[in-house]
Design a protein around this motif. Structure first.
Motif, mmCIF file in Angstrom:
data_model
loop_
_atom_site.group_PDB
_atom_site.id
_atom_site.type_symbol
_atom_site.label_atom_id
_atom_site.label_comp_id
_atom_site.label_asym_id
_atom_site.label_seq_id
_atom_site.Cartn_x
_atom_site.Cartn_y
_atom_site.Cartn_z
ATOM 1 N N LEU A 275 0.824 -1.197 0.000
ATOM 2 C CA LEU A 275 0.000 0.000 0.000
ATOM 3 C C LEU A 275 0.859 1.248 0.000
ATOM 4 O O LEU A 275 1.929 1.293 0.603
ATOM 5 C CB LEU A 275 -0.892 0.008 1.247
ATOM 6 C CG LEU A 275 -1.986 -1.043 1.219
ATOM 7 C CD1 LEU A 275 -2.318 -1.486 2.616
ATOM 8 C CD2 LEU A 275 -3.218 -0.497 0.532
ATOM 9 N N VAL A 284 1.571 -4.972 3.899
ATOM 10 C CA VAL A 284 0.662 -5.556 4.884
ATOM 11 C C VAL A 284 0.615 -7.049 4.634
ATOM 12 O O VAL A 284 0.329 -7.493 3.519
ATOM 13 C CB VAL A 284 -0.749 -4.941 4.768
ATOM 14 C CG1 VAL A 284 -1.696 -5.607 5.759
ATOM 15 C CG2 VAL A 284 -0.685 -3.436 5.020
ATOM 16 N N MET A 296 4.454 -3.276 7.614
ATOM 17 C CA MET A 296 5.872 -2.946 7.703
ATOM 18 C C MET A 296 6.213 -1.925 6.637
ATOM 19 O O MET A 296 6.013 -2.171 5.442
ATOM 20 C CB MET A 296 6.709 -4.210 7.542
ATOM 21 C CG MET A 296 6.604 -5.121 8.757
ATOM 22 S SD MET A 296 7.308 -6.740 8.521
ATOM 23 C CE MET A 296 6.067 -7.476 7.473
ATOM 24 N N GLU A 297 6.757 -0.826 7.092
ATOM 25 C CA GLU A 297 7.093 0.231 6.162
ATOM 26 C C GLU A 297 8.343 -0.147 5.377
ATOM 27 O O GLU A 297 9.297 -0.692 5.942
ATOM 28 C CB GLU A 297 7.305 1.533 6.930
ATOM 29 C CG GLU A 297 7.316 2.762 6.054
ATOM 30 C CD GLU A 297 7.328 4.041 6.860
ATOM 31 O OE1 GLU A 297 7.094 3.985 8.082
ATOM 32 O OE2 GLU A 297 7.581 5.099 6.267
ATOM 33 N N VAL A 298 8.310 0.139 4.086
ATOM 34 C CA VAL A 298 9.453 -0.133 3.204
ATOM 35 C C VAL A 298 9.731 1.144 2.411
ATOM 36 O O VAL A 298 8.905 2.059 2.409
ATOM 37 C CB VAL A 298 9.156 -1.328 2.257
ATOM 38 C CG1 VAL A 298 8.981 -2.620 3.056
ATOM 39 C CG2 VAL A 298 7.921 -1.058 1.404
ATOM 40 N N PRO A 299 10.865 1.223 1.733
ATOM 41 C CA PRO A 299 11.174 2.451 0.988
ATOM 42 C C PRO A 299 10.129 2.746 -0.080
ATOM 43 O O PRO A 299 9.482 1.836 -0.624
ATOM 44 C CB PRO A 299 12.541 2.147 0.361
ATOM 45 C CG PRO A 299 13.149 1.131 1.254
ATOM 46 C CD PRO A 299 12.013 0.305 1.759
ATOM 47 N N LEU A 312 13.032 -6.568 2.981
ATOM 48 C CA LEU A 312 12.983 -6.846 4.430
ATOM 49 C C LEU A 312 14.068 -7.834 4.822
ATOM 50 O O LEU A 312 14.565 -7.813 5.946
ATOM 51 C CB LEU A 312 11.602 -7.389 4.814
ATOM 52 C CG LEU A 312 10.476 -6.356 4.810
ATOM 53 C CD1 LEU A 312 9.119 -7.048 4.903
ATOM 54 C CD2 LEU A 312 10.639 -5.367 5.956
#
Lengths: 324, 135
Positions: A275, A284, A296-299, A312
């Motif tokens: 998202l 998600v 989990m936030e990613v670039p 990750l």
């Protein structure tokens, strides 16, 4: 003398039984047996060479700490550091001499770990700290003597002290408080999603969900959280709890998240969504063991769920053969 | 077009319908660099010890931290552990397993490792500098 490296089946059973015994004692919500506790206080102080039989009891750690704070200038020395200097290093060394590493760690896992800590002024948190006393006393009582008689006697005084809620020792007086009036747990962890997990008789409370310390807003008014509060929490587990309490659907809507990618993870059978919202890209996904949903936030330049998973893991190499 | 909220609801329903915490075995036929995941911990098969790896004291818990989530633990101590020089925050120990060992966890399903060499690494967290997930 050889180190003990493992427990016999009988000792293992005894460990489990004694762990339950200490747990019951540490989680008591009964009022403290004041006379008994005061005798233990006197014995420990006598050992330190700092006798004092003056005791003030309070209903909880908040009022006890306030009293200690207000009177601090008049009470001279706080004996907290003295207590640990005399007790801590000796006990740790005794364990190290006698127990192999794995057994020590095993005992720690069974007896010592305290999933939730609270931080205030007390030198000793009573029943909430019983785990470390059990950790040092159990091998001595069950495996073989590892402490001197004097050290073992002192430890037993601390078991009695653990029947109080907290202890703040000063040169001229001892400040003590009652144990909690309520302790709520789920699956062995402090937990209450409708109120405080721990309550003391003076009104002081501790909030916890699934063993994770949170605050009153997260439990009682989760809908009032702001996106900034949620994003600003750097504890992944607590941030997940915040979002769950806030509501995942609402959270996704509030950050105006848009789907960048979705996929069925063929390895563990779960679904994943990538998202994009509020200048944040979030993967998600769900845990295949517990079904808990994680974000989990990613670039921002991540374009697919698969790419996010590789990010990750911090490598492109290898294939995932399973997950739990 | 499916909205984000709809996709999320489907994800959650799917997860509930298939969740399973049974123990699994690391596939014997795995190639070097293949891996499995237990929560935020990765277990990667190696075909040999990396150059420069040196033995370190045995530690039962494979991930740092005192929280419940960090309790990825070995079921016995007959595992030799190594670490590479200049390892980063995402690099855990390397395990030389001579007899099957289980990596347990209070929430995630167990993984049984057969004889072999395995590298433990940690999931990355989004931050200015690389840091392992605070679990």
């Amino acid at each position: 003398m050889d180190k003990i490296k493992s427990l016999t089946p009988e000792q293992q059973q005894q460990l489990i039984a004694d762990r339950e015994k200490y747990l019951r004692l540490g989680l008591t919500t009964d009022r403290a047996p004041r006379a008994e506790v005061e005798q233990a206080v006197a014995a420990v102080r006598s050992f330190l060479g700092k006798p004092c039989d003056k005791v003030w009891w309070f209903d909880g750690p908040a009022t006890a700490s306030i009293a200690a704070h207000l009177l601090r200038n008049n009470l001279r020395e706080n004996l907290r550091d003295n207590l640990w200097e005399n007790l801590g290093d000796n006990l740790w060394e005794n364990l190290g001499i006698n127990l192999g590493n794995n057994l020590g760690n095993n005992l720690r896992d069974n007896l010592r770990d305290n999933p939730d800590g609270v931080r205030m002024q007390p030198a000793f948190w009573g029943g909430l700290e019983l785990y470390w006393i059990a950790y040092y006393l159990w091998p001595h009582d069950t495996l073989r003597p590892i402490h001197t008689e004097e050290q073992a006697t002192q430890l037993r005084h601390w078991v009695t002290l653990a029947k109080a809620g907290c202890w703040i020792p000063f040169t001229g007086v001892n400040i003590l408080c009652e144990p909690p009036s309520q302790i709520r747990r789920q699956d062995g962890r402090l937990h209450n999603d409708t109120g405080p997990a721990v309550e003391f008789r003076d009104g002081w409370v501790h909030w916890s969900i699934n063993g994770v310390a949170v605050d009153e807003q997260v439990v009682m008014r989760p809908e009032s959280q702001t996106i900034e509060q949620i994003r600003g929490d750097d504890n992944e587990e607590r941030r997940r709890i915040r979002i769950e309490r806030y509501g995942w659907t609402r959270y996704l809507e509030d950050i105006h998240a848009k789907i960048k990618d979705t996929r069925r993870n063929d390895v563990d059978g779960t679904d994943e969504i990538l998202l994009d919202g509020d200048n944040m890209v979030v993967l998600v996904c769900a845990c295949p063991s517990t079904a808990r949903v994680y974000g989990m936030e990613v670039p921002n330049d991540i374009k697919s769920c698969e790419q996010a998973q590789r990010w990750l893991r911090n490598t492109e190499r290898g294939f995932c053969l399973g997950a739990s | 077009m499916v909205t984000a909220a709809e996709a999320f609801n489907r994800l959650r329903e799917r997860a509930e319908s298939i969740k399973n915490d049974s123990a699994q075995t690391f596939p014997e036929a795995a190639s070097a660099e293949d891996y499995v995941r237990q929560g935020d911990l990765y277990i990667t098969r190696l075909d040999r010890l990396p150059y420069g790896a040196s033995e370190i004291p045995y530690a039962n818990q494979l991930a740092p931290g005192t929280s419940r989530g960090s309790r990825h633990c070995l079921s016995h101590d007959r595992v030799v552990m190594y670490q590479i020089k200049d390892h980063g925050p995402l690099d855990g120990p390397i395990l030389r397993v001579a007899e099957p060992v289980t990596i347990t966890h209070p929430e995630h399903g167990d993984w049984i490792l057969g004889k072999g060499i395995y590298q433990i690494t940690y999931q990355r967290a989004f931050a200015e500098e690389l840091r392992a997930v605070l679990d």
